[in-house]
Design a protein around this motif. Structure first.
Motif, PDB file in Angstrom:
ATOM      1  N   MET A   1       0.850  -1.186   0.000  1.00 42.30           N
ATOM      2  CA  MET A   1       0.000   0.000   0.000  1.00 42.30           C
ATOM      3  C   MET A   1       0.888   1.240   0.000  1.00 42.30           C
ATOM      4  N   ALA A   2       0.607   2.183  -0.884  1.00 41.04           N
ATOM      5  CA  ALA A   2       1.433   3.379  -1.010  1.00 41.04           C
ATOM      6  C   ALA A   2       1.412   4.205   0.266  1.00 41.04           C
ATOM      7  N   LYS A   3       2.492   4.898   0.531  1.00 41.10           N
ATOM      8  CA  LYS A   3       2.597   5.791   1.675  1.00 41.10           C
ATOM      9  C   LYS A   3       2.351   7.206   1.195  1.00 41.10           C
ATOM     10  N   ILE A   4       1.500   7.936   1.889  1.00 44.71           N
ATOM     11  CA  ILE A   4       1.174   9.304   1.492  1.00 44.71           C
ATOM     12  C   ILE A   4       1.608  10.251   2.595  1.00 44.71           C
ATOM     13  N   LEU A   5       2.391  11.252   2.229  1.00 39.28           N
ATOM     14  CA  LEU A   5       2.891  12.223   3.198  1.00 39.28           C
ATOM     15  C   LEU A   5       2.563  13.628   2.719  1.00 39.28           C
ATOM     16  N   THR A   6       2.341  14.516   3.664  1.00 39.82           N
ATOM     17  CA  THR A   6       2.154  15.925   3.321  1.00 39.82           C
ATOM     18  C   THR A   6       3.500  16.505   2.900  1.00 39.82           C
ATOM     19  N   ALA A   7       3.501  17.276   1.807  1.00 39.49           N
ATOM     20  CA  ALA A   7       4.755  17.804   1.288  1.00 39.49           C
ATOM     21  C   ALA A   7       4.546  19.196   0.712  1.00 39.49           C
ATOM     22  N   THR A   8       5.644  19.846   0.405  1.00 42.35           N
ATOM     23  CA  THR A   8       5.606  21.146  -0.260  1.00 42.35           C
ATOM     24  C   THR A   8       6.519  21.101  -1.473  1.00 42.35           C
ATOM     25  N   CYS A   9       6.272  22.032  -2.386  1.00 40.04           N
ATOM     26  CA  CYS A   9       7.123  22.133  -3.572  1.00 40.04           C
ATOM     27  C   CYS A   9       7.417  23.604  -3.823  1.00 40.04           C
ATOM     28  N   VAL A  10       8.692  23.979  -3.756  1.00 39.55           N
ATOM     29  CA  VAL A  10       9.117  25.351  -4.000  1.00 39.55           C
ATOM     30  C   VAL A  10      10.254  25.317  -5.013  1.00 39.55           C
ATOM     31  N   ASP A  11      10.062  26.038  -6.123  1.00 39.88           N
ATOM     32  CA  ASP A  11      11.077  26.064  -7.192  1.00 39.88           C
ATOM     33  C   ASP A  11      11.487  24.660  -7.617  1.00 39.88           C
ATOM     34  N   GLY A  12      10.512  23.775  -7.701  1.00 40.67           N
ATOM     35  CA  GLY A  12      10.789  22.424  -8.188  1.00 40.67           C
ATOM     36  C   GLY A  12      11.430  21.509  -7.171  1.00 40.67           C
ATOM     37  N   VAL A  13      11.599  21.996  -5.927  1.00 35.04           N
ATOM     38  CA  VAL A  13      12.190  21.167  -4.878  1.00 35.04           C
ATOM     39  C   VAL A  13      11.072  20.710  -3.943  1.00 35.04           C
ATOM     40  N   VAL A  14      10.921  19.412  -3.844  1.00 38.53           N
ATOM     41  CA  VAL A  14       9.865  18.843  -3.004  1.00 38.53           C
ATOM     42  C   VAL A  14      10.448  18.509  -1.634  1.00 38.53           C
ATOM     43  N   LYS A  15       9.722  18.893  -0.601  1.00 34.86           N
ATOM     44  CA  LYS A  15      10.173  18.613   0.756  1.00 34.86           C
ATOM     45  C   LYS A  15       9.057  17.997   1.590  1.00 34.86           C
ATOM     46  N   VAL A  16       9.480  17.118   2.495  1.00 35.88           N
ATOM     47  CA  VAL A  16       8.590  16.659   3.556  1.00 35.88           C
ATOM     48  C   VAL A  16       9.149  17.270   4.832  1.00 35.88           C
ATOM     49  N   GLY A  17       8.462  18.208   5.375  1.00 38.34           N
ATOM     50  CA  GLY A  17       9.049  18.993   6.463  1.00 38.34           C
ATOM     51  C   GLY A  17      10.229  19.772   5.904  1.00 38.34           C
ATOM     52  N   ASP A  18      11.401  19.584   6.517  1.00 40.48           N
ATOM     53  CA  ASP A  18      12.617  20.247   6.007  1.00 40.48           C
ATOM     54  C   ASP A  18      13.440  19.316   5.136  1.00 40.48           C
ATOM     55  N   HIS A  19      12.943  18.102   4.940  1.00 40.08           N
ATOM     56  CA  HIS A  19      13.763  17.097   4.257  1.00 40.08           C
ATOM     57  C   HIS A  19      13.469  17.088   2.767  1.00 40.08           C
ATOM     58  N   VAL A  20      14.533  17.278   1.975  1.00 33.09           N
ATOM     59  CA  VAL A  20      14.379  17.295   0.511  1.00 33.09           C
ATOM     60  C   VAL A  20      14.189  15.872   0.004  1.00 33.09           C
ATOM     61  N   ILE A  21      13.229  15.701  -0.880  1.00 33.74           N
ATOM     62  CA  ILE A  21      12.954  14.393  -1.441  1.00 33.74           C
ATOM     63  C   ILE A  21      13.532  14.328  -2.858  1.00 33.74           C
ATOM     64  N   THR A  22      14.366  13.340  -3.073  1.00 36.03           N
ATOM     65  CA  THR A  22      14.942  13.143  -4.395  1.00 36.03           C
ATOM     66  C   THR A  22      15.315  11.678  -4.551  1.00 36.03           C
ATOM     67  N   PRO A  23      15.052  11.103  -5.737  1.00 33.72           N
ATOM     68  CA  PRO A  23      14.354  11.698  -6.873  1.00 33.72           C
ATOM     69  C   PRO A  23      12.850  11.688  -6.665  1.00 33.72           C
ATOM     70  N   VAL A  24      12.164  12.538  -7.386  1.00 34.39           N
ATOM     71  CA  VAL A  24      10.713  12.616  -7.272  1.00 34.39           C
ATOM     72  C   VAL A  24      10.143  13.106  -8.596  1.00 34.39           C
TER      73      VAL A  24
END
Lengths: 146, 111
Positions: free
Chosen positions: B1-24
């Protein structure tokens, strides 16, 4: 009692009454119930996902991955070390493998530490075993190296 | 089952909290900063912006433009008692075009 190790994640399945108690008494482990099996207390709440460069059970994850805890550990090349009850990169395990061979199985006085190094340099990643509560020995029917 | 987390995207950089997610993989088309969801399915990480504010803002703009057109026509007819004069129509067209340009800008700024 059946013992399985899937890339450092342990499953204990009691087949006769009292086996688990004799096992934990013999080795001093804290074992807890999860779903339909038992495992080390430290693994009971293992998350079903990892985020690259963020800690997974205290050890750095090298991949973003979602799945069963043992699959997450496999993807991140992590194993559970029951000598100090921590999760660590498999590459940091330096213990040489000690396994005595019989005709159809191998046996040992205790559990193989996942990541143990075989003579050819490969490491134990998975195994299936049977704990003999009377003889207090572990009989290995399958050992997988990686 | 997929995991879903709240995230943000600023200037193409996706973060969960302060943690950068890559690759995405960023699924949504827009370029504005956004809040959304990071979906992790095995080794695939996908970011989807929650763009309901885009839709609300767009609808509000359209509503406002329609109101402007209606108001302009009403005023002109009320003042002249007849169909609007050519010059008045030109002003109305300019107003409508200005509103359309504004909507175009808003479309570019989608999350």
């Amino acid at each position: 009692m059946k013992v399985r190790c899937s890339h450092g994640y342990f499953f204990f399945e009691e087949e006769s009454a009292g086996e688990l108690a004799r096992f934990t008494s013999r080795y001093g482990f804290e074992i807890v119930s999860v779903d339909n099996y038992w495992t080390f207390e430290e693994l009971a709440e293992a998350p079903r996902f990892s985020l690259k460069n963020l800690a997974y059970l205290g050890s750095p994850a090298i991949e973003t991955f979602e799945g069963n805890p043992w699959d997450v550990m496999r993807k991140n090349k992590l194993v559970f070390d029951f000598t100090d009850f921590t999760v660590k990169p498999i590459s940091t395990v330096v213990l040489p493998l000690k396994l005595d061979a019989a005709q159809y199985y191998s046996f040992s006085d205790g559990l193989i530490l996942p990541g143990s190094v075989a003579k050819d340099g490969t490491r134990v990643t998975d195994f299936t075993a049977q704990f003999n509560a009377d003889a207090l020995k572990v009989r290995y029917t399958e050992v997988i190296y990686g | 089952m997929a995991k879903i987390l709240t995230a943000t995207c600023v200037d193409g950089v996706v973060k969960v909290g302060d943690h950068v997610i890559t690759p995405v993989v960023i699924l949504t088309q827009g370029t504005e900063s956004s809040g959304g969801l990071l979906i992790i399915d095995e080794d695939r990480a996908t970011y989807i912006a929650t763009n309901t504010t885009d839709i609300v803002e767009l609808l509000s703009s359209i509503q406002s433009v329609l109101g402007t057109i209606a108001s302009a026509l009403t005023t002109t007819v009320a003042a002249t008692g007849s169909a609007p004069a050519i010059a008045a129509v030109a002003i109305m067209v300019a107003t409508i075009n200005g509103a359309a340009t504004s909507l175009g800008t808003q479309k570019v700024n989608l999350k």
